[in-house]
Design a protein around this motif. Structure first.
Motif, PDB file in Angstrom:
ATOM      1  N   MET A 145      -3.049  -1.195   5.902  1.00 16.26           N
ATOM      2  CA  MET A 145      -3.720  -2.364   6.463  1.00 16.26           C
ATOM      3  C   MET A 145      -4.611  -2.989   5.393  1.00 16.26           C
ATOM      4  SD  MET A 145      -6.260  -2.613   9.780  1.00 16.26           S
ATOM      5  CE  MET A 145      -5.128  -1.681  10.796  1.00 16.26           C
ATOM      6  N   SER A 146      -4.454  -4.291   5.191  1.00 16.97           N
ATOM      7  CA  SER A 146      -5.222  -4.975   4.154  1.00 16.97           C
ATOM      8  C   SER A 146      -6.688  -5.094   4.538  1.00 16.97           C
ATOM      9  CB  SER A 146      -4.635  -6.363   3.911  1.00 16.97           C
ATOM     10  OG  SER A 146      -4.787  -7.161   5.067  1.00 16.97           O
ATOM     11  N   ALA A 147      -7.513  -5.419   3.529  1.00 19.04           N
ATOM     12  CA  ALA A 147      -8.947  -5.543   3.768  1.00 19.04           C
ATOM     13  C   ALA A 147      -9.278  -6.680   4.735  1.00 19.04           C
ATOM     14  CB  ALA A 147      -9.682  -5.725   2.437  1.00 19.04           C
ATOM     15  N   PRO A 148      -8.664  -7.897   4.609  1.00 17.47           N
ATOM     16  CA  PRO A 148      -8.976  -8.951   5.601  1.00 17.47           C
ATOM     17  C   PRO A 148      -8.624  -8.555   7.031  1.00 17.47           C
ATOM     18  CG  PRO A 148      -7.901  -9.885   3.677  1.00 17.47           C
ATOM     19  CD  PRO A 148      -7.797  -8.400   3.525  1.00 17.47           C
ATOM     20  N   LEU A 149      -7.500  -7.846   7.208  1.00 16.46           N
ATOM     21  CA  LEU A 149      -7.120  -7.433   8.552  1.00 16.46           C
ATOM     22  C   LEU A 149      -8.085  -6.393   9.100  1.00 16.46           C
ATOM     23  CD1 LEU A 149      -5.032  -7.908  10.738  1.00 16.46           C
ATOM     24  CD2 LEU A 149      -3.626  -6.099   9.748  1.00 16.46           C
TER      25      LEU A 149
END
Length: 708
Positions: free
Chosen positions: A1-5
């Motif tokens: 999971m990416s940082a923005p998500l």
């Protein structure tokens, strides 16, 4: 999971806060309700029920959606705003999806910031659990087919879509502003003020360009300078007005669709919220007449409003042209006088239309009543008097219609054509007094013709608007009934609505000093009635006919409000808990004549109060309840089983089968309190005992109403 998500993910225990933040983002900011955390291990259906408890306070509706992998991308693009359940290794979370921007989605973070995340990344995160379970089975197939590495991602995606098919891969809740929300908020969310302003600007631009084009061609013609340059300029200006006219028509269509959607949703909610006693008193014919008038209001109000808006631009423009013409003040005064005559004629037409509408509504009501009771009339009423009342009603309607038609003739024919006579007559004094140049005479006649077009549009507009207003007077109470009721205390959801846990107090329903009186009766039906119902109580309520048993049941179920006294469910009154939440907890099976069978499948009639479209577990629960109530033979007899159509008003079911279907419908709602109002009167003793044994085994308090 990416940082923005990760930054945009809300913890599941803050699901209520996410819903409140979304409501504020949609312009529905208000007093924040007291929120409890949803159960951590709850399934999506339980979370949906929990979210439904927030709907009255937030003026939002949460519609569950369980898309397949193939439909997930479409759902994330065209069905926003929404809430999405995000499965993760460290625990479930919630995403607040605001809108789509290209290949990105705008998410609302817990800090209140808008974060853009790639749509495919969100789709992969939401469907990770389902895809991860199927992915190990795909690699051997790809190896066996010797798919090149560069083509494997596309092949893997295609195989997953085919493998999973219609299988659910994600859980979302589409969010819509409730029909009960304030009209101003709904209009703002649908961008109606902005669209109306754009329509006005388009109309104004079109009118200005149209006048400019004719000024150019007229000036060139009467000054003798009609060379190709003037004609070219006139053509270009005239063509420039066409896009504005087309834009106004397109914007009108958008406004019409948006207003019709809001109006239908509010009227539908209002029709379901009107006092049932009032509906019975007015009769079915009155309601059919209301439906007709509602359709008239929708069709004419919008079209009449658009025509009136165009007329409001043309008449001032005509007054300006007339003031500059040879008639001057005299023609302007004639224009004002004719406008006053138009207003008086419109008022007379309104009164005539109002009389006709009321008489026509009464005629519709009486006609429907005669149709319903036709067999009784054929048997008991003398044939010579069958049509006496009908003839009298028709004559009254015809008289009112004649007066209304005369008013419409004046509005549609006399108003625009009469102005032509008056406008030309008001130009005669200036023409006879001096020899007018051809150009000035053309200006005066042009102003008269422009005002003629304005009066024509105004007469059409007023006729439609007045008709729509008369229709509005007949449907406005239904419209206002669809508004959200005032709430003294914000909603406080309870965990037991989401998960069947043991109550903190033994008392489920408590009534003290209840009193109720029907409007047409002097004596109260209930006077100082008190009772206490504990969890899993079994209560038999017996009494003579007309003694108030059904009235008490309707009060306990929230269908009526007591005129005095206190009624508490789990320690909360009806206004605090909310009407919808109350009726989900206390479910009433009314008497046979007050219940209804829909022209649909047997499954729909069973599960309409639970969830629709239904899931596999809903069908299994419906089958179990049917077998428990002795409807197993009915299912075996029907070729389609639960999917079998039951016919209009359930004519394919016997009286006893319909009675048991009503009980099954209530049980499938998992009520806290179940009230059965003479539900087994059509059954034989053996089936009565079987149904009673099954109902008493349910985990709910039971009130059984019966005659002595």
């Amino acid at each position: 999971m990416s940082a923005p998500l990760q930054r945009a993910c809300w913890p599941l225990e803050r699901l209520g806060d996410a819903a409140v933040a979304l409501a504020e983002r949609l312009g529905l900011s208000q007093a924040q309700p007291h929120l409890g955390a949803p159960p951590q291990d709850a399934d999506p259906w339980t979370l949906t029920r929990w979210l439904e408890t927030l709907e009255p306070a937030l003026h939002l509706e949460f519609h569950p959606a369980e898309p397949s992998l193939q439909l997930l991308g479409t759902m994330l693009t065209h069905h926003l705003p929404a809430l999405a359940l995000l499965p993760a290794a460290e625990g479930k979370g919630v995403l607040v999806l605001l809108r789509a921007t290209g290949r990105h989605l705008v998410l609302l973070s817990p800090e209140g910031h808008a974060i853009e995340v790639d749509r495919d990344e969100i789709a992969d995160a939401l469907s990770h659990a389902a895809v991860a379970a199927a992915a190990p089975h795909l690699e051997p197939l790809l190896d066996l087919a010797a798919v090149p590495l560069r083509r494997r991602p596309a092949a893997r995606r295609a195989l997953l879509v085919d493998w999973l098919g219609e299988q659910q891969v994600a859980q979302l809740w589409r969010v819509r502003i409730a029909a009960a929300a304030p009209v101003r908020r709904q209009a703002s969310h649908a961008h109606l003020p902005r669209l109306a302003a754009l329509i006005a600007l388009a109309f104004a631009a079109y009118q200005i360009l149209l006048l400019l084009s004719w000024w150019m061609i007229g000036n060139g013609a009467f000054s003798g300078r009609l060379h190709p340059g003037w004609i070219t300029a006139w053509t270009l200006v005239l063509l420039s007005s066409a896009p504005f006219l087309q834009a106004s028509g397109w914007l009108q269509g958008r406004v019409s669709i948006a207003v019709a959607r809001l109006l239908k949703a509010r009227l539908l909610r209002g029709s379901l919220s009107v006092d049932p006693d009032r509906l019975k008193h007015e009769g079915i014919g009155h309601q059919i007449g209301r439906v007709i008038e509602a359709e008239t209001f929708e069709l004419l109000s919008l079209n009449g409003g658009f025509l009136g808006l165009l007329a409001l631009f043309q008449l001032p423009a005509a007054a300006t042209v007339l003031a500059l013409g040879p008639g001057g003040a005299l023609q302007v005064a004639a224009l004002l006088a004719w406008s006053a005559f138009t207003a008086v004629s419109a008022l007379r037409l309104y009164r005539a239309r109002l009389r006709w509408s009321h008489r026509s509504l009464r005629l519709t009501h009486d006609t429907i009543e005669r149709m319903v009771g036709n067999r009784t009339r054929l048997v008991q009423q003398p044939e010579a008097s069958w049509h006496d009342e009908e003839d009298r009603d028709l004559a009254s309607v015809a008289q009112a219609a004649a007066a209304m038609d005369r008013g419409e003739v004046i509005m549609r024919a006399v108003i625009p054509r009469g102005w032509l006579v008056l406008g030309v007559a008001s130009l005669l004094p200036a023409t006879l007094a001096e020899a007018l140049p051809t150009a000035r005479l053309a200006v005066g006649l042009g102003g008269v013709l422009l005002a003629y077009q304005g009066f024509y549009l105004l007469s059409q507009s007023l006729t439609q608007i007045l008709t729509a207003h008369v229709s509005w007077t007949l449907v406005r109470d239904m419209f206002h009934a669809g508004a959200a009721p005032p709430r003294a205390v914000p909603v406080r959801p309870h965990a037991e609505d989401a998960a069947p846990t043991a109550p903190t107090v033994p008392t489920v329903l408590h009534a003290s000093g209840l009193g109720f009186r029907y409007p047409d009766r002097a004596a109260p039906v209930l006077d100082r009635c008190s009772l206490t119902i504990a969890r899993n109580d079994r209560i038999l309520l017996r009494g003579s006919s007309g003694g108030g048993k059904s009235t008490l049941a309707s009060l306990l179920a929230g269908l009526r409000e007591a005129h005095e006294g206190t009624l508490l469910l789990d320690g909360l009154d009806r206004h605090t808990l909310g009407r919808e939440a109350w009726r989900r907890r206390v479910v009433l099976v009314p008497q046979f004549h007050d219940n209804h069978v829909f022209t649909a499948s047997f499954a729909f009639n069973l599960l309409v109060g639970r969830r629709w479209p239904a899931h596999d577990e809903d069908y299994r629960a419906a089958e179990a309840v049917c077998h428990g109530l002795g409807l197993g033979k009915l299912l075996e007899r029907m070729p389609g089983g639960l999917s079998e159509m039951v016919g209009e008003a359930g004519w394919r079911l016997s009286h006893g089968e319909r009675s048991r279907m009503f009980v099954a419908r209530a049980l499938l709602q998992s009520p806290r309190v179940l009230i059965l109002d003479e539900s087994f009167g059509a059954l034989d003793p053996e089936n009565v005992l079987r149904c009673l044994e099954y109902v008493t085994r349910q985990d709910c308090s039971l009130i059984l109403i019966s005659h002595p």
